[in-house]
Structures are given as C-alpha cells and as structure tokens.
Design a protein around this motif. Structure first.
Motif, PDB file in Angstrom:
ATOM      1  N   UNK A  12      45.162  19.832  67.708  1.00 17.85           N
ATOM      2  CA  UNK A  12      44.944  18.460  68.185  1.00 17.85           C
ATOM      3  C   UNK A  12      46.196  17.605  67.980  1.00 17.85           C
ATOM      4  N   UNK A  13      46.538  16.842  69.002  1.00 15.23           N
ATOM      5  CA  UNK A  13      47.751  16.027  68.957  1.00 15.23           C
ATOM      6  C   UNK A  13      47.444  14.581  69.325  1.00 15.23           C
ATOM      7  N   UNK A  14      48.233  13.689  68.779  1.00 16.58           N
ATOM      8  CA  UNK A  14      48.165  12.273  69.142  1.00 16.58           C
ATOM      9  C   UNK A  14      49.537  11.858  69.634  1.00 16.58           C
ATOM     10  N   UNK A  15      49.570  11.243  70.815  1.00 20.40           N
ATOM     11  CA  UNK A  15      50.850  10.800  71.363  1.00 20.40           C
ATOM     12  C   UNK A  15      51.200   9.451  70.724  1.00 20.40           C
ATOM     13  N   UNK A  20      56.442  12.058  72.379  1.00 16.14           N
ATOM     14  CA  UNK A  20      56.404  12.229  70.915  1.00 16.14           C
ATOM     15  C   UNK A  20      54.949  12.391  70.484  1.00 16.14           C
ATOM     16  N   UNK A  21      54.690  13.448  69.740  1.00 13.12           N
ATOM     17  CA  UNK A  21      53.325  13.779  69.356  1.00 13.12           C
ATOM     18  C   UNK A  21      53.246  14.006  67.852  1.00 13.12           C
ATOM     19  N   UNK A  22      52.060  13.735  67.321  1.00  3.58           N
ATOM     20  CA  UNK A  22      51.811  14.038  65.914  1.00  3.58           C
ATOM     21  C   UNK A  22      50.627  14.972  65.793  1.00  3.58           C
ATOM     22  N   UNK A  23      50.720  15.934  64.882  1.00  2.71           N
ATOM     23  CA  UNK A  23      49.605  16.827  64.613  1.00  2.71           C
ATOM     24  C   UNK A  23      49.609  17.212  63.151  1.00  2.71           C
ATOM     25  N   UNK A  24      48.689  18.117  62.802  1.00  6.68           N
ATOM     26  CA  UNK A  24      48.606  18.511  61.395  1.00  6.68           C
ATOM     27  C   UNK A  24      48.281  19.998  61.300  1.00  6.68           C
ATOM     28  N   UNK A  49      50.327  20.413  77.888  1.00  6.37           N
ATOM     29  CA  UNK A  49      49.065  20.275  78.628  1.00  6.37           C
ATOM     30  C   UNK A  49      48.496  18.864  78.551  1.00  6.37           C
ATOM     31  N   UNK A  50      48.745  18.165  77.439  1.00  8.57           N
ATOM     32  CA  UNK A  50      48.197  16.810  77.259  1.00  8.57           C
ATOM     33  C   UNK A  50      49.104  15.744  77.879  1.00  8.57           C
TER      34      UNK A  50
END
Lengths: 252, 252
Positions: A12-15, A20-24, A49-50
């Motif tokens: 799962x990613x957050x733009x 620029x994306x953040x994930x964990x 893809x997102x």
C-alpha cells in the motif's frame, strides 16, 4: 485483491506529491531481518499502477537490489521517462532515510490483440494435489505467506554440502497463502519467490541474495483475471554458477 | 579492441563533467534510419567501464529503448547509485537534445572465485564451416557489421506470411565483421543482434522493435579474453507472442 489480504497491506502506498510515494515494509513479508525482495518489486510496480499518468499494463520490470529494505517506512520516487503511443517507460527508486535500497524500471504497454502464438508448452508434471507442501525450512516470515509444493528441486541441506552438485532445475506449485485473485502485483512478488538455486545445487546454506530481477509479463490482464485463485506452476533452471554470481530463469 | 575497429568508434565517449558523456551514433551501425540497439547498449555500458569510479566487471545490464537514437551526437548521463563491497549499481540515460532515447541500469561486481558449476551444455549443432553466411536480407547497415551463419531459424519471408507459424528457435554462429577480440562491449552489442523472432514465426515483415533488453554476463573477464576472435554460437527461443509483445531469450 481484497483490502484484507496481507500483500495489499504490504504494498500500500500514499502519494505525497506527484511521483513521490510513501509505504511501509511490514513484518509478515520479512526475509531474515529485511523485506522480501518480491514485495519490494510489487511495491515499486504499485507506484506505477497507482499513478494517474499510467497507460496500459505492465510489460516488463527490472529491479536492482542495492541494499536490504529495513522493516518500517520507505519512500518511492518515480519518473515517467517517456510516454509513447504503445509504451510508457518508468524509472523508480525506493529509499530509506535518503539511502537508495533498490532501483527499478517498468514498461507499461497497450495489449491490443494483433497476433497470438505460444510455442511454449505447459510442462507435464505431477498435479498440485499429488505433491506435499514444503516443510518449514528457515525462520523466514515471507515463506509463510506462500505455499510451495515441489514437484522437483526442493533444496535438501547436507552436512558439509553435496558431493555431486544437485540439479538446478525446479518445478514447484506456488500460491499466496491465503490465495488472493491473481493480479500484476502478486505476480511481481511471486517472481522473486523461487529459492536461490545455489542452495539446491550445493546443499548448504551460503550467504546469497537476489542482485537483479527482470520480470516479463507475457499474460494480458484478462488472462490474469481468469486465473483467479488457481495455483501457479513455476519452473526454473540455472545455466551457470561462476565467479560469485549465478543466473536463474523462471516461468510462471 | 584495437582503435581501428568500427565498434570502438561507434561506442567512443568523451567525459564532459563527471557522469556526463558525449558520443556520436555513426552510420556503420545504423538500423533503418536510427542507431542499432546493440550499439546503444554497448555505448551505455562503456560509460560505466570508462568511469573512474568503476569497480569490478559487468554482471548485468538492462536497456529500455524509449525512442530511436538518431545518427549524430548524443549525451549519456550516469549515476552511481550505490557502491558496495561486492557490487555497484549504475543508472544511465542516453538523450538527444534533451529527449531521453533509452534508460539503462548496469550492475558491476567482483568476480572472485568461490564456486563454479555449469549445468548448461553447449548445444550440439553444425559447425561454423558447415553453415552458409546469411544473404543480405534488408538494407540495414548494422547487419553488415556482423556475420551470421544460421544453423536453424533463418527468417524466410513468404508472400502473405506463413500459414503455419514457423519455429521460434534460432541457432546461429555470430561474429563481428571484422572480428575484434571479444570484450564486454562487443558482447553487449551482440546481445541485441538476434533478429526479432516475430519475423521467422510469421514469415512477414511487420513493424517491430526491441522494447527492453536484459543481458546477464555469466563469463568472467579471463574467459572473455580467452575467447579472442573465435565465432560465438547464439541460441534463442521465444515462449509467447501475445497482445502486441513477445519475449525472446538468448544465450551466447
């Protein structure tokens, strides 16, 4: 993939700003101490893809693993290098605290049908039901996220290693555990799901890891959707172990 | 490679500032109107090999072709993404007038000897001397820079195409013409020297091109030097032609 599947959470990613994306990186897909490379690959693919600019479907991905990705937050930076009539070219980097852990390139493309021909045959092997699940081989979390049933090539460790090199060939039934409907992300992750062949050839644990992984997606989206939760057959072989590196080519 | 070999001229680079290189795509390796992809790959690899920071030898290269490289000057930008104990990771872009024509990644590594085993066998095929040179097939300059002697898989064009798909398998003796002593640059160029298998399978000329090319260098530098000017055997096959893309895997 439903929101409840662990792979969905792991990728799962957050733009934050465009590109620029953040994930964990989460524990359920950890390798010894760091993240399983397959999930790193899937997360990088997910950044493409997102993206609101994406056109078409994954055609090919190369991931170069520079440094283990520690569990915890990471950043992905993506650049759309070129967007043409048939293909898009993406370059990506995944980093933690400013240190690059992997670089990647992804090509997406239109999958319109012009010609179809498949010389490769499905190998004739024992069925999934006729094979036994692989027993736990190492205290590695990501192995629990999959089920492996080896037709051939299950690594067998021998004290001091094998006298004669073992076969480098592997045939293994593979699926996510629990099984989600197949998609490009789960395929990208499974691509790194083959145990390194050095283990089965030498029969001894030696420090080793994936340096670079190229995945060509030969299936179109409708075919992947039609696969559903069915188990995949993976076959793999190696040509040469030499000078501290070896190759491994895999088909799913 | 001596300075007089055309491939040397075609891949020659001048460093302007660290990580920035200038070169020129020359006519002797042109495709229809643009540069042969193999020489683009070799030029990108040369930007790594000529860099004062390089450690080790080429292990793997991926080149993603975004746009044809026109004959004339170009720029390469390289970044050393990570330099570790065993491997270095490089990212590169080749561009003309600010437009990216190809992106690439290169991994170099130490080739110290720890273990060696080669499951793959040299295919048993007709000798170089028993095969005829390929007659001119297209007005494409780069083909003249090589000699191809097909054991099997020479494309045969048929009016309207073949009714039954031709075999996707190729076995071909290949060498640079004139033959230089083999090195990593000539290997990188030869990697894209296989004709696209769509031609031999369909028996008809269709617009097509290499989208992405990954080359794993399984030979160590001493082995490459020992090869000298001997002709290489190339074998290649394809698994699937579908949805506007097809794969092609090659061994040299």
């Amino acid at each position: 993939m439903t929101v409840s599947h662990p792979l969905d959470k792991a990728t799962r990613l957050t733009e934050t700003v465009p590109g620029h994306w953040r994930g964990e990186a989460i524990e359920s897909y950890s390798n010894m101490v760091e993240a399983f490379g397959g999930v790193v690959a899937a997360s990088l693919l997910n950044a493409v893809q997102c993206d609101s600019r994406v056109q078409g479907w994954p055609i090919s991905q190369t991931v170069n693993f520079c440094k283990g990705l520690a569990l915890g937050p990471y950043e992905i930076r993506s650049r759309l290098q070129r967007s043409g009539k048939y293909t898009q070219h993406w370059s990506l980097e995944i980093s933690q605290s400013g240190t690059i852990c992997a670089t990647a390139s992804v090509i997406t493309g239109q999958r319109g049908q012009v010609y179809s021909h498949q010389p490769v045959q499905i190998p004739s092997v024992s069925s999934y039901d006729a094979c036994q699940p692989m027993p736990p081989v190492a205290p590695v979390k990501w192995l629990d996220a999959y089920e492996f049933r080896f037709v051939e090539g299950m690594p067998v460790m021998a004290a001091g290693g094998l006298e004669t090199p073992g076969s480098a060939r592997t045939a293994v039934w593979m699926r996510d555990e629990p099984a989600p409907p197949l998609d490009y992300l789960s395929l990208a992750a499974l691509s790194d799901g083959f145990l390194l062949h050095l283990l089965q050839v030498r029969g001894i644990m030696v420090p080793s890891g994936t340096v670079t992984l190229t995945t060509h997606f030969l299936a179109s989206p409708d075919e992947i959707a039609a696969q559903g939760t069915a188990t995949l057959l993976g076959v793999a072989d190696s040509r040469r172990f030499h000078g501290q590196f070896h190759d491994q080519h895999m088909q799913l």
